[in-house]
Design a protein around this motif. Structure first.
Motif, PDB file in Angstrom:
ATOM      1  N   ARG A   1       4.218   9.040 -20.823  1.00  0.00           N
ATOM      2  CA  ARG A   1       4.808   7.702 -20.777  1.00  0.00           C
ATOM      3  C   ARG A   1       3.721   6.669 -21.101  1.00  0.00           C
TER       4      ARG A   1
ATOM      5  N   GLY B   1       3.025  -1.634  -2.500  1.00  0.00           N
ATOM      6  CA  GLY B   1       2.842  -0.459  -1.658  1.00  0.00           C
ATOM      7  C   GLY B   1       1.398   0.013  -1.773  1.00  0.00           C
TER       8      GLY B   1
ATOM      9  N   GLY C   1       0.333   2.700  -3.320  1.00  0.00           N
ATOM     10  CA  GLY C   1       0.071   3.264  -4.643  1.00  0.00           C
ATOM     11  C   GLY C   1       1.223   2.980  -5.576  1.00  0.00           C
TER      12      GLY C   1
ATOM     13  N   GLU D   1      -1.182  -4.719 -12.155  1.00  0.00           N
ATOM     14  CA  GLU D   1      -0.190  -5.007 -13.201  1.00  0.00           C
ATOM     15  C   GLU D   1       0.527  -3.699 -13.539  1.00  0.00           C
ATOM     16  N   SER D   2       1.675  -3.496 -12.935  1.00  0.00           N
ATOM     17  CA  SER D   2       2.363  -2.197 -12.986  1.00  0.00           C
ATOM     18  C   SER D   2       3.086  -1.964 -14.308  1.00  0.00           C
TER      19      SER D   2
ATOM     20  N   THR E   1       3.884   5.003 -11.341  1.00  0.00           N
ATOM     21  CA  THR E   1       3.841   6.173 -12.218  1.00  0.00           C
ATOM     22  C   THR E   1       4.227   7.435 -11.451  1.00  0.00           C
TER      23      THR E   1
END
Ligand code: PMP
Length: 311
Positions: free
Chosen positions: A61, A197, A199, A221-222, A260
């Motif tokens: 991904r 959270g 992680g 920055e997810s 992820t």
């Protein structure tokens, strides 16, 4: 306890990537004087790869977005990166080709350990990649508490850098959560608003729309949040990034963790406040899985095939 089944650190893979090639996992060593140890100087990315539904192709991904975030972390912490994206992807593919099995997905941890240098002089890092099997299937709802530990501030330990040092607070929050019987914890920022959270990023549903805190609230920055935003835009679902008070989160209609490893995990409870777990976020979790397993395509978030099955 959705995470427990796939705890990557409990696995011992046969090989890893270090010093430019594949090595036996057990042989990789870091010197005790490396800045990675003396000053906690390492940065990393966790990448996940998914088999498609037929088990024919395995794809990572958004690996280029991970490479770019790794480069940003490196620039912020003054760590030179001496390889380009093609090398990074090639190294991930090489390791995956050794460790992939048809029955599991794979999570790759690509870490830059600072092995040479002294207070910024002569800094040199080695790219070390480890990979661990991940069970297929959607995660179960989790129960969370709000931690007494808080995210660091941008001016002290910048949270935009995905540096190992940032996870010492996350670790304390997890220990606190375990003692209180929770699966994971919510970390607030120094102003007492919701950050993320330990992680994963956090999101909530209010009045039929998805809301998540922007990075300036103390979050990494997810990339998972970016993919979920892409799904919401495609499907005409309101999506907003804005600060969230702790009290607003507790009385949200729905809550979820996104990352992820977590994918989109529904949250059933925070500190005794319950949430709907079969609503909009459950629908979005299914859509997210469709993109990961290539039943649907989001142009802006490419899945990059790096292995095919021998079947
Ligand atoms: N915040 C933290 C602290 C994380 O470790 C992660 C996982 N990388 C995230 C947020 C989510 O980021 P991503 O969606 O890119 O995995």
């Amino acid at each position: 306890m959705a995470h427990k089944a796939s705890l990557s650190q409990l696995q011992t893979p046969s090989v890893a990537y270090a010093d430019g090639g594949i090595q036996p996992y057990a042989d990789i060593k870091i010197h005790i004087s490396a800045e990675a140890l003396t000053r906690g100087l390492s940065i990393f990315e966790g990448l996940k790869g998914y088999w498609d539904d037929d088990g024919a192709e395995f794809a990572l991904r958004v690996p280029e977005l991970h490479y770019r975030r790794l480069c940003r972390s490196a620039r912020l912490l003054e760590i030179p990166i001496e390889f380009d994206y093609a090398h990074y992807l090639g190294a991930c593919s090489e390791l995956a080709s050794h460790l992939l099995v048809p029955e599991a997905d794979l999570w790759l941890r690509t870490t830059l350990y600072v092995i040479d240098g002294h207070w910024g002089e002569g800094t040199r890092a080695d790219l070390i990649i480890t990979a661990f099997k991940q069970t297929k299937g959607r995660p179960e709802p989790m129960r969370l508490g709000v931690s007494t530990w808080r995210r660091s501030e941008d001016v002290s330990l910048p949270y935009r850098a995905k540096s190992t040092a940032n996870y010492s607070v996350a670790r304390l929050a997890r220990i606190e959560g375990n003692r209180r019987g929770y699966d994971d914890m919510v970390l607030l920022n120094s102003a007492g608003r919701v950050a993320e959270g330990t992680g994963s990023a956090i999101l909530m549903v209010r009045d039929g729309g998805v809301v998540t805190p922007p990075a300036s609230e103390g979050t990494l920055e997810s990339l998972t949040i970016d993919v979920i935003e892409g799904i919401c835009r495609r499907d005409g679902i309101a999506f907003e990034r804005r600060p969230i008070d702790r009290s607003e989160l507790l009385v949200a209609d729905e809550c979820g963790l996104a990352g992820t490893i977590s994918d989109l995990t529904p949250v059933a409870e925070i500190d005794g406040f319950g949430f709907e777990v079969n609503g909009l976020l459950a629908e979005l979790a299914k859509e997210y899985e469709s993109v990961m397993r290539r039943r649907a395509v989001l142009e802006a978030f490419p899945m990059v095939t790096i292995a095919t099955s021998m079947r």
